[in-house]
Design a protein around this motif. Structure first.
Motif, short mmCIF file in Angstrom:
data_model
loop_
_atom_site.label_atom_id
_atom_site.label_comp_id
_atom_site.label_asym_id
_atom_site.label_seq_id
_atom_site.Cartn_x
_atom_site.Cartn_y
_atom_site.Cartn_z
N GLU A 60 0.95 -1.05 0.14
CA GLU A 60 0.00 0.00 0.10
C GLU A 60 0.82 1.18 -0.02
O GLU A 60 1.86 1.38 0.95
CB GLU A 60 -0.94 -0.05 1.33
N LEU A 61 0.68 2.16 -1.04
CA LEU A 61 1.24 3.33 -1.07
C LEU A 61 0.35 4.59 -0.90
O LEU A 61 -0.55 4.85 -1.71
CB LEU A 61 2.07 3.59 -2.12
N MET A 62 0.20 5.41 0.25
CA MET A 62 -0.83 6.31 0.35
C MET A 62 -0.30 7.63 0.48
O MET A 62 0.83 8.14 0.84
CB MET A 62 -1.60 6.05 1.90
N LEU A 68 -5.80 9.37 -0.66
CA LEU A 68 -5.58 8.39 -1.84
C LEU A 68 -4.47 7.75 -1.88
O LEU A 68 -3.41 8.35 -1.29
CB LEU A 68 -5.71 9.45 -3.16
N GLY A 69 -4.42 6.46 -2.77
CA GLY A 69 -3.13 5.81 -2.76
C GLY A 69 -3.36 4.63 -3.83
O GLY A 69 -4.23 4.64 -4.53
N LEU A 70 -2.50 4.14 -3.78
CA LEU A 70 -2.14 2.90 -4.56
C LEU A 70 -2.20 1.42 -3.81
O LEU A 70 -1.58 1.36 -2.72
CB LEU A 70 -0.98 2.86 -5.49
N ASN A 71 -2.57 0.29 -4.28
CA ASN A 71 -2.78 -0.91 -3.74
C ASN A 71 -2.16 -1.90 -4.95
O ASN A 71 -2.58 -1.98 -5.83
CB ASN A 71 -4.24 -1.35 -3.26
N PHE A 72 -1.00 -2.31 -4.48
CA PHE A 72 -0.66 -3.53 -5.64
C PHE A 72 0.25 -4.60 -4.85
O PHE A 72 0.23 -4.68 -3.36
CB PHE A 72 0.30 -2.60 -6.32
N GLY A 73 0.62 -5.62 -5.46
CA GLY A 73 1.38 -6.84 -4.84
C GLY A 73 1.55 -7.74 -5.58
O GLY A 73 1.24 -7.79 -6.93
N LEU A 74 1.75 -9.05 -5.24
CA LEU A 74 2.13 -10.19 -5.92
C LEU A 74 1.40 -11.32 -5.33
O LEU A 74 1.57 -11.61 -4.22
CB LEU A 74 3.48 -10.73 -6.16
N GLN A 75 0.37 -12.28 -5.97
CA GLN A 75 -0.44 -13.02 -5.19
C GLN A 75 -0.45 -14.37 -6.02
O GLN A 75 -0.39 -14.49 -7.40
CB GLN A 75 -1.85 -12.68 -5.26
N TYR A 76 -0.45 -15.59 -5.35
CA TYR A 76 -0.71 -16.70 -6.08
C TYR A 76 -2.20 -16.93 -5.66
O TYR A 76 -2.86 -16.85 -4.85
CB TYR A 76 -0.18 -17.87 -5.39
#
Length: 206
Positions: A60-62, A68-76
């Motif tokens: 999470e980058l707020m 306001l911000g960004l939500n990102f990542g890596l998931q299986y």
């Protein structure tokens, strides 16, 4: 695929700019449960939902002060569906019946996020948020269903809501629409399917 990588590059550039603006970055482990299906263009056979699971890293980058911000990542993610192929003679003649399709993906979500952070101190205990954006999925493996052939990558759109507890725990639910095909039938070339499904996830952010 060029458009996908262009979007990723733009988002990475935005993330880099955000760091220089003193945005708050957090990350942590995430686990969840999925209820997924395959949506075919034509309703030739009955398709049942199936239960899968997901796990990975959520980031999470707020931006400070505005929520306001960004939500990102890596998931299986394990997706799929139960297909009653035996309802059609074209597949019943091959000995196919109720077939469970298992699709294993590495998924990379990039979501815009809005979090309510100005609630007279209540946000220190609970803060609701909403999010939405693209999900890029890369097929890692699948089980063998002789009637189907699979696509190596896909693009989806997801949106959801959640809440943050004590500025650490995040609980959220979302729905994902597959915007490109995940698989298609071998004998009926125009019969393609996309992934769709609900997800419930829990994350702990450091």
């Amino acid at each position: 695929m060029k458009k996908i990588f262009t979007v990723i590059a733009l988002l990475v550039a935005l993330i880099g700019t955000s760091f220089s603006s003193s945005a708050q970055f957090r990350y942590g482990p995430m686990v969840g449960v999925d209820i997924t299906t395959l949506k075919f263009k034509q309703n030739l056979v009955t398709i049942d939902q199936s239960v899968g699971y997901n796990a990975g890293v959520q980031c999470e980058l707020m931006f400070p002060g505005i929520g306001l911000g960004l939500n990102f990542g890596l998931q299986y993610q394990q997706r799929g569906a139960i297909m009653h192929l035996g309802q059609k003679e074209i597949w019943a003649s091959q000995g196919l019946g109720n077939e469970r399709s298992y699709l294993h993906y590495a998924a990379i979500p990039f979501n815009l996020r809005f979090k309510w952070t100005r609630m007279n101190g209540l946000e220190e205990f609970i803060a609701p948020y909403a999010f939405g954006g693209p999900v890029f999925g890369f097929l890692l493996a699948h089980n063998k269903v002789p009637a189907l052939k699979y696509t190596g990558a896909e693009v989806g759109l997801q949106c959801g809501i959640g809440f943050e507890l004590y500025k650490k725990w995040q609980v959220e639910g979302s729905y994902m629409w597959g915007m490109s095909r995940a698989c298609q039938t071998k004998l009926l070339d125009d019969l393609t399917a996309a992934n769709r499904g609900w997800s419930v996830r829990v994350a702990y952010l450091f």
